[in-house]
Design a protein around this motif. Structure first.
Motif, PDB file in Angstrom:
ATOM      1  N   THR A   1       2.187   0.040  19.388  1.00 54.31           N
ATOM      2  CA  THR A   1       1.771   0.124  17.948  1.00 54.31           C
ATOM      3  C   THR A   1       0.485  -0.785  18.209  1.00 54.31           C
ATOM      4  O   THR A   1       0.143  -1.436  19.255  1.00 54.31           O
ATOM      5  CB  THR A   1       2.670  -0.675  17.257  1.00 54.31           C
ATOM      6  N   GLY A   2      -0.680  -0.451  17.295  1.00 57.69           N
ATOM      7  CA  GLY A   2      -1.817  -1.395  17.650  1.00 57.69           C
ATOM      8  C   GLY A   2      -2.959  -0.427  18.082  1.00 57.69           C
ATOM      9  O   GLY A   2      -3.996  -0.819  18.132  1.00 57.69           O
ATOM     10  N   THR A   3      -2.487   0.807  18.419  1.00 60.28           N
ATOM     11  CA  THR A   3      -3.339   1.718  19.066  1.00 60.28           C
ATOM     12  C   THR A   3      -3.896   2.820  18.117  1.00 60.28           C
ATOM     13  O   THR A   3      -4.878   3.553  18.466  1.00 60.28           O
ATOM     14  CB  THR A   3      -2.876   2.429  20.320  1.00 60.28           C
ATOM     15  N   GLY A   4      -3.495   2.710  16.960  1.00 61.88           N
ATOM     16  CA  GLY A   4      -3.707   3.627  15.974  1.00 61.88           C
ATOM     17  C   GLY A   4      -3.027   4.918  15.898  1.00 61.88           C
ATOM     18  O   GLY A   4      -3.290   5.957  15.434  1.00 61.88           O
ATOM     19  N   LYS A   5      -1.861   4.775  16.727  1.00 62.92           N
ATOM     20  CA  LYS A   5      -0.785   6.132  16.681  1.00 62.92           C
ATOM     21  C   LYS A   5      -0.539   6.652  15.462  1.00 62.92           C
ATOM     22  O   LYS A   5      -0.436   7.923  15.488  1.00 62.92           O
ATOM     23  CB  LYS A   5       0.213   5.932  17.623  1.00 62.92           C
ATOM     24  N   THR A   6      -0.253   5.862  14.504  1.00 61.90           N
ATOM     25  CA  THR A   6       0.194   6.496  13.376  1.00 61.90           C
ATOM     26  C   THR A   6      -0.572   7.389  12.613  1.00 61.90           C
ATOM     27  O   THR A   6      -0.291   8.389  12.081  1.00 61.90           O
ATOM     28  CB  THR A   6       0.463   5.178  12.284  1.00 61.90           C
ATOM     29  N   ALA A   7      -1.883   6.844  12.477  1.00 60.52           N
ATOM     30  CA  ALA A   7      -2.910   7.892  12.114  1.00 60.52           C
ATOM     31  C   ALA A   7      -3.197   9.163  12.758  1.00 60.52           C
ATOM     32  O   ALA A   7      -3.350  10.058  12.308  1.00 60.52           O
ATOM     33  CB  ALA A   7      -4.358   7.263  11.669  1.00 60.52           C
TER      34      ALA A   7
ATOM     35  N   ASN B   1     -12.561   1.961   5.615  1.00 63.19           N
ATOM     36  CA  ASN B   1     -13.502   1.268   6.814  1.00 63.19           C
ATOM     37  C   ASN B   1     -13.089   1.845   8.359  1.00 63.19           C
ATOM     38  O   ASN B   1     -13.377   1.189   9.249  1.00 63.19           O
ATOM     39  CB  ASN B   1     -13.434  -0.206   6.554  1.00 63.19           C
ATOM     40  N   TYR B   2     -12.371   2.610   8.265  1.00 60.27           N
ATOM     41  CA  TYR B   2     -12.379   3.388   9.714  1.00 60.27           C
ATOM     42  C   TYR B   2     -13.465   4.144  10.183  1.00 60.27           C
ATOM     43  O   TYR B   2     -13.810   5.291   9.495  1.00 60.27           O
ATOM     44  CB  TYR B   2     -10.975   4.631   9.585  1.00 60.27           C
ATOM     45  N   THR B   3     -14.350   3.511  10.813  1.00 66.33           N
ATOM     46  CA  THR B   3     -15.697   4.066  11.170  1.00 66.33           C
ATOM     47  C   THR B   3     -15.512   5.342  12.236  1.00 66.33           C
ATOM     48  O   THR B   3     -16.302   6.275  12.058  1.00 66.33           O
ATOM     49  CB  THR B   3     -16.671   3.155  11.528  1.00 66.33           C
TER      50      THR B   3
ATOM     51  N   ILE C   1      -6.587   7.071  21.193  1.00 65.39           N
ATOM     52  CA  ILE C   1      -5.406   8.012  21.107  1.00 65.39           C
ATOM     53  C   ILE C   1      -5.666   9.150  19.864  1.00 65.39           C
ATOM     54  O   ILE C   1      -5.272  10.129  19.910  1.00 65.39           O
ATOM     55  CB  ILE C   1      -3.970   7.344  20.733  1.00 65.39           C
ATOM     56  N   GLN C   2      -6.371   8.743  18.817  1.00 66.68           N
ATOM     57  CA  GLN C   2      -6.693   9.503  17.656  1.00 66.68           C
ATOM     58  C   GLN C   2      -7.661  10.632  18.331  1.00 66.68           C
ATOM     59  O   GLN C   2      -7.456  12.088  17.822  1.00 66.68           O
ATOM     60  CB  GLN C   2      -7.439   8.824  16.452  1.00 66.68           C
ATOM     61  N   ALA C   3      -8.761  10.245  18.910  1.00 66.65           N
ATOM     62  CA  ALA C   3      -9.796  11.369  19.310  1.00 66.65           C
ATOM     63  C   ALA C   3      -9.010  12.208  20.674  1.00 66.65           C
ATOM     64  O   ALA C   3      -9.563  13.417  20.244  1.00 66.65           O
ATOM     65  CB  ALA C   3     -10.950  10.348  20.141  1.00 66.65           C
TER      66      ALA C   3
HETATM   67  P1  AMP Z   1      -0.921   1.891  14.647  1.00 63.47           P
HETATM   68  O1  AMP Z   1      -1.080   1.542  16.105  1.00 63.47           O
HETATM   69  O2  AMP Z   1      -0.724   3.171  13.994  1.00 63.47           O
HETATM   70  O3  AMP Z   1       0.106   0.705  14.252  1.00 63.47           O
HETATM   71  O4  AMP Z   1      -2.438   1.253  13.842  1.00 63.47           O
HETATM   72  C1  AMP Z   1      -2.590   0.068  14.016  1.00 63.47           C
HETATM   73  C2  AMP Z   1      -3.549  -0.521  12.961  1.00 63.47           C
HETATM   74  O5  AMP Z   1      -5.075   0.149  13.368  1.00 63.47           O
HETATM   75  C3  AMP Z   1      -3.354  -0.168  11.773  1.00 63.47           C
HETATM   76  O6  AMP Z   1      -3.509  -1.566  10.866  1.00 63.47           O
HETATM   77  C4  AMP Z   1      -4.481   0.905  11.118  1.00 63.47           C
HETATM   78  O7  AMP Z   1      -4.546   0.603   9.939  1.00 63.47           O
HETATM   79  C5  AMP Z   1      -5.604   0.525  11.883  1.00 63.47           C
HETATM   80  N1  AMP Z   1      -6.209   1.699  12.483  1.00 63.47           N
HETATM   81  C6  AMP Z   1      -5.863   2.897  12.595  1.00 63.47           C
HETATM   82  N2  AMP Z   1      -6.698   3.680  13.023  1.00 63.47           N
HETATM   83  C7  AMP Z   1      -8.243   3.093  12.848  1.00 63.47           C
HETATM   84  C8  AMP Z   1      -9.315   3.464  13.057  1.00 63.47           C
HETATM   85  N3  AMP Z   1      -9.743   4.676  13.526  1.00 63.47           N
HETATM   86  N4  AMP Z   1     -10.364   2.505  12.700  1.00 63.47           N
HETATM   87  C9  AMP Z   1      -9.809   1.158  12.376  1.00 63.47           C
HETATM   88  N5  AMP Z   1      -8.477   0.918  12.319  1.00 63.47           N
HETATM   89  C10 AMP Z   1      -7.626   1.804  12.457  1.00 63.47           C
END
Ligand code: AMP
Length: 414
Positions: free
Chosen positions: A50-56, A23-25, A30-32
């Motif tokens: 953490t919480g910004t989506g940095k892992t992805a 469900n990541y729409t 940070i990903q963009a």
């Molecule tokens: P992180 O900052 O990498 O720890 O990610 C924080 C949370 O955001 C994790 O629970 C991820 O699964 C979620 N997440 C990362 N990227 C997205 C995205 N594009 N849309 C929705 N949730 C996301």
């Protein structure tokens, strides 16, 4: 969230499919910003919590690049990419993310951390891995014993570098880096940039892109937050009590487990309130349907687990209720971020029983502010709680349907 799509960023189809299932729409900021540069092979300095989506943001480009160069299979004992994390928990979390996003790619990864037997790790490494996630201490042990070769690792990530240095890993990290090839892509993420981290970044990054994203806690400030101290057994009654107020018009209730989500949703349904449960045991179709009903207002309450709720982007959520507190404070920030979107105000209510006090402390430490205590201490106080005990304590009969709310806002504790 941003207006672009993962496809716009150049993310390939098998990864897009995995992201849809989560469900990541749309990509987070940070990903963009990071993904196109990383796919182009640039080094990166990321100032992000953490919480910004940095892992992805770093995992997706790594998976994509390694899948594209499949010919370069890792030899025995070798790794093609190395991700260093300061703690066991973070390393395991990154491993989970790799499994989730890379599920259609058939790449091998393994997680190497201390505190557990090394034999299974040695076995996994001996076959060679595409991505190795590790904490520095154990990895260095295994390198010194000759179980891992890092000379063919073409990508390096240092995650949470500031914490890594705080924990005294700097020498281990430096030694590990000398085992890597000079010609590689390097990424460093850190929530803060003290001088020693900046120095390390200078040493290992070559002409990096610098990306800084503001911490998620900013959203938290827009959310009115309250905690109810309540016994575990009284939580369901409290929830129904709160839901009597129509001001709670569109509500997400978070539970810790899938089973808990089902149970709570059933209970809410029995009270005559429209509800849906959302969790990972449901098929993709059933999840989409639950979400669609919630979005359309056909269900007033959505009971969800953290994982299932990731990426839910529904406007107009008036209240987030934490039926159970998450043990990861960051999850709390995520949960309450579901309300107060697009400048709207939102209210987050947390139920805290005596076993969850330490979670509450962790949350307050992260958000840097204590939660307001709500509710009637008499009816929802901690400790052994029975109507008899209440009567004894107060000399009064517990009013069963005492209104907890006034105009959608909780009463202050008496
Ligand atoms: P992180 O900052 O990498 O720890 O990610 C924080 C949370 O955001 C994790 O629970 C991820 O699964 C979620 N997440 C990362 N990227 C997205 C995205 N594009 N849309 C929705 N949730 C996301």
């Amino acid at each position: 969230m941003t207006d672009t799509s993962f496809a716009d960023l150049g993310v390939t189809e098998p990864l897009q499919r995995a992201l849809q299932a989560e469900n990541y729409t749309s990509p987070t900021p940070i990903q963009a910003q990071a993904i196109p540069h990383l796919l182009a092979g640039k080094d990166l300095l990321g100032v992000a919590q953490t919480g910004t989506g940095k892992t992805a943001a770093f995992t997706l480009p790594i998976l994509q690049q390694l899948a594209a160069n499949r010919g370069e299979r890792a030899g025995r004992g070798a790794a093609r990419a190395l991700i260093l994390a300061p703690t066991r928990e973070l390393a395991i979390q990154i491993g989970d993310a790799i499994r989730t996003y890379g599920r259609h790619l058939n790449l091998r990864h393994t997680v190497v951390v201390g505190g557990v037997g090394q034999q299974p790790q040695v076995r996994a490494l001996s076959r060679g891995v595409d991505i190795l996630v590790a904490t520095p201490g154990r990895l260095l042990d295994l390198v010194n014993q000759g179980h891992v070769r890092l000379k063919s690792a073409s990508i390096l990530v240092l995650d949470e570098a500031d914490r890594m240095l705080d924990m005294g890993f700097i020498r281990d990290v430096r030694k590990i880096i000398t085992a890597l090839p000079r010609d590689r892509q390097s990424l460093l993420f850190s929530a803060t940039m003290p001088a020693d981290v900046a120095r390390l970044a200078n040493e290992i990054l070559r002409d990096p892109i610098r990306i800084e994203v503001s911490p998620k806690t900013i959203t938290v400030d827009k959310v009115e937050q309250h905690v109810y101290f309540v016994d575990a057994v009284s939580k369901r009654a409290l929830l129904i009590d709160l839901l009597r107020d129509p001001a709670l018009a569109r509500v997400i209730v978070f539970t810790r487990t899938k089973h808990g989500a089902n149970k709570v949703s059933e209970h809410v349904g029995k009270a005559g309130i429209t509800t849906e449960a959302l969790h990972g045991n449901k098929s993709q179709g059933a999840r989409q349907q639950a979400l669609a009903r919630f979005r359309a207002g056909k269900a007033r309450v959505l009971v969800a687990t953290d994982i299932a709720a990731r990426g839910i982007d529904v406007d107009g959520i008036t209240h987030v209720i934490n039926f159970e507190l998450p043990n990861e404070p960051e999850s709390y920030v995520h949960r309450i971020g579901r309300t107060a979107r697009a400048g709207a105000a939102g209210i987050a209510l947390s139920f805290c029983d005596s076993s969850e006090r330490s979670h509450l402390r962790g949350i307050e430490r992260l958000t840097k502010r204590p939660l307001g205590v709500a509710g009637d201490r008499r009816t929802h106080k901690e400790g052994p709680h029975t109507p008899q005990a209440d009567r004894k304590a107060t000399g009064k009969k517990t009013p069963r349907n005492r209104r907890q709310f006034r105009n959608g806002r909780p009463r202050r504790a008496a």
